[in-house]
Each structure stands twice: as C-alpha cells, then as structure tokens.
Design an enzyme around this catalytic site. Structure first.
Site, PDB file in Angstrom:
ATOM      1  N   ASP A  12      37.286  12.505  54.271  1.00 27.58           N
ATOM      2  CA  ASP A  12      38.160  12.047  55.492  1.00 27.58           C
ATOM      3  C   ASP A  12      38.872  10.569  55.366  1.00 27.58           C
ATOM      4  O   ASP A  12      38.308   9.915  54.402  1.00 27.58           O
ATOM      5  CB  ASP A  12      37.017  11.814  56.735  1.00 27.58           C
ATOM      6  N   ASN A  60      41.698  22.659  61.526  1.00 21.22           N
ATOM      7  CA  ASN A  60      42.695  21.866  60.975  1.00 21.22           C
ATOM      8  C   ASN A  60      44.367  22.657  61.285  1.00 21.22           C
ATOM      9  O   ASN A  60      45.470  22.312  60.988  1.00 21.22           O
ATOM     10  CB  ASN A  60      42.855  21.401  59.530  1.00 21.22           C
TER      11      ASN A  60
HETATM   12  C1  FPP Z   1      40.848  14.638  56.218  1.00 16.05           C
HETATM   13  O1  FPP Z   1      41.747  13.580  56.336  1.00 16.05           O
HETATM   14  C2  FPP Z   1      41.206  15.333  55.104  1.00 16.05           C
HETATM   15  C3  FPP Z   1      41.878  16.764  55.207  1.00 16.05           C
HETATM   16  C4  FPP Z   1      42.097  17.329  56.546  1.00 16.05           C
HETATM   17  C5  FPP Z   1      42.141  17.396  54.018  1.00 16.05           C
HETATM   18  C6  FPP Z   1      41.448  17.224  52.909  1.00 16.05           C
HETATM   19  C7  FPP Z   1      42.536  17.451  51.815  1.00 16.05           C
HETATM   20  C8  FPP Z   1      42.782  16.587  50.629  1.00 16.05           C
HETATM   21  C9  FPP Z   1      41.903  15.661  50.276  1.00 16.05           C
HETATM   22  C10 FPP Z   1      43.754  16.988  49.612  1.00 16.05           C
HETATM   23  C11 FPP Z   1      43.847  18.344  49.370  1.00 16.05           C
HETATM   24  C12 FPP Z   1      42.747  19.093  48.781  1.00 16.05           C
HETATM   25  C13 FPP Z   1      42.544  19.434  47.591  1.00 16.05           C
HETATM   26  C14 FPP Z   1      41.414  20.298  47.107  1.00 16.05           C
HETATM   27  C15 FPP Z   1      43.466  19.487  46.321  1.00 16.05           C
HETATM   28  P1  FPP Z   1      42.553  13.465  57.773  1.00 16.05           P
HETATM   29  O2  FPP Z   1      44.053  13.839  57.437  1.00 16.05           O
HETATM   30  O3  FPP Z   1      41.673  13.887  58.769  1.00 16.05           O
HETATM   31  O4  FPP Z   1      42.421  11.867  58.011  1.00 16.05           O
HETATM   32  P2  FPP Z   1      42.294  10.855  59.336  1.00 16.05           P
HETATM   33  O5  FPP Z   1      40.950  11.349  59.876  1.00 16.05           O
HETATM   34  O6  FPP Z   1      42.492   9.647  58.854  1.00 16.05           O
HETATM   35  O7  FPP Z   1      43.449  11.598  60.116  1.00 16.05           O
END
Ligand code: FPP
Length: 243
Positions: A12, A60
């Site tokens: 996250d 998402n």
């Molecule tokens: C949460 O951060 C993360 C995600 C929704 C996606 C996770 C994806 C990756 C780490 C990269 C792609 C994955 C792979 C396996 C290559 P957020 O966007 O919700 O962050 P925030 O809470 O700060 O908005």
C-alpha cells in the site's frame, strides 16, 4: 533461517508516495513494481516458499480508468520481463482472483507464465489480481453447493480442508506473516480465511520505499513472537522442552 512458509503482503501507499513528491500516481505504481522484483528475489533467498502479493483488488476497478490501465500495463510488463528470471530461479507463478474480469492480454500472459513455470518448486509467487477474499469465499461456496446438488457432497464431507482447498489459494499453507505498508492497519479483503492465524506487521513506510532491510526486520519480528494457537505460554514451553 526463518520458520515462515507463507508471507503475504499488502503493498500500500504507491499513490501517496508519488503525490507527496508531486508526481503522477502511476509513477508510484511503477516504482512499486520495481520493489516487487527486489522483494520477490529476497523472499526466495530467505527460504520462504510461498509469497502472496495483493497486486489489484476487486474494488480497484472503481479507480480512474487511466490508473486501472496503467496498473494492467504494469502487470503485463512485470509478467513479460520476469518470466525468464522466474524460470531460472525455480519460481512458480499463480494468479488468484476473478480471472473473468481481466483484460484478454493480461489473462493470456498470466496463463502463459503459469504454464511455463508450473514445474518450478523453489517458491510459489501468488499474484492476487482482481481479488477479494469474501468474493472468493462466495465463489467457493457456490462450487460446493453445486456438487451437493449433484449428490457428490454430503454435510459430513464439509471439513476445513475441503473449504480451504476450494479457495483460489488452493492447498497453500496458512499465511504465517502478513505485512502491510503505508501505516494503514486493515486487511481490505485480503486472504481473510487464509490469514486468520497470521501475525500482522504494519510498516509506516509507503510501498515504493520498502527495502529488503524492512523485510528482514519484519521477519525478525515474526521470529520473536510467540504463536500460541489458543494454548497458554506455559503449555508451549513444556511441549518444546527436551524430554
Ligand atoms: C496500493 O497503493 C497498491 C495498489 C493498488 C497496486 C499495487 C501494485 C503494485 C505494487 C505495482 C504493480 C504490481 C506488480 C505485481 C507488478 P495505492 O495506489 O492504493 O496507494 P495509496 O493508498 O497511497 O493511494
């Protein structure tokens, strides 16, 4: 060597990390994908045999379409660029989640890498994509009810193992340690049944800042916790003392 068999991670904070630097959120996801590569390699080197990463939740899909598209592109890039390393390193890739929701190119690539790594045994990397634990439980229940309707399942057959193997995580060991970055302290629908006895470690850093030192600290914290599984500390000490 740690006793952890199954590590799960809620990665996250990509968006917030990018926003705090005045960058587009997608840059946070790109940096997050680089961290995924480093952490996967490190987890394997530490002898942990199962790693489950929350790459994209069912909820998402509600994000702006440009961000969803960027995440799908990143997943494709990750699968394409990591396939050879996964084969060389003995890593078996599995996808968990609602496959029917995935764009055709992501699904095709996921299935190709699953096929090409299916005989690998050093580590299983589960990518949760379009995943939500409660939805997975509903899907598994429907499957069991349909077997019961065909007369192939009786109430007495319904045991913990049956339910666990019907989940999309299949016959994996229970999650031992679950890490969530970004300071948030919740599960967000991630592995609610599989992680019901897991130790939880919450890390303040955003996922793009997560390092292998943070991983080692979390593992060390796990190794120093006493997991009692309903017993008393005294009972555990007695059972572990030499006879
Ligand atoms: C949460 O951060 C993360 C995600 C929704 C996606 C996770 C994806 C990756 C780490 C990269 C792609 C994955 C792979 C396996 C290559 P957020 O966007 O919700 O962050 P925030 O809470 O700060 O908005």
């Amino acid at each position: 060597m740690t006793s952890i068999k199954h590590l799960a991670v809620i990665m996250d904070g990509n968006g917030r990390w990018a926003e705090s630097k005045g960058l587009p959120r997608t840059v946070g996801h790109e940096r997050g994908a680089e961290v995924v590569r480093d952490v996967t390699r490190a987890v394997r080197q530490r002898g942990i045999t199962h790693l489950t990463l929350f790459a994209f939740s069912s909820l998402n899909w509600g994000r702006p379409s440009s961000e969803v598209q960027a995440l799908m592109d990143l997943l494709c890039h990750f699968l394409e660029s990591q396939e050879i390393e996964m084969i060389a390193e003995g890593i078996r890739l599995k996808g968990i989640g609602e496959r029917a929701m995935l764009p055709a190119n992501v699904l095709q690539l996921l299935e190709r890498v699953e096929r090409n790594t299916m005989h690998n045994e050093a580590m299983i990397l589960n990518l949760a994509i379009s995943y939500d634990g409660r939805r997975d439980l509903v899907r598994a229940t429907k499957q069991l009810v349909s077997l019961a309707c065909q007369g192939q399942l009786l109430p007495a057959d319904v045991r913990e193992e049956l339910i666990m193997t019907e989940l999309s995580t299949g016959a994996l060991p229970d999650v031992d340690l679950l890490i969530r970055t970004s300071g948030e302290r919740r599960l967000s629908g991630f592995l609610p049944v599989e992680a019901c006895y897991a130790e939880l470690v919450f890390i303040e850093k955003m996922w793009p800042e997560f390092t292998t030192d943070d991983l080692d600290e979390a593992i060390d914290e796990f190794d120093h916790r006493q997991r009692r599984f309903g017993l008393t500390g005294h009972q555990l000490e007695v059972s572990m003392s030499p006879t």
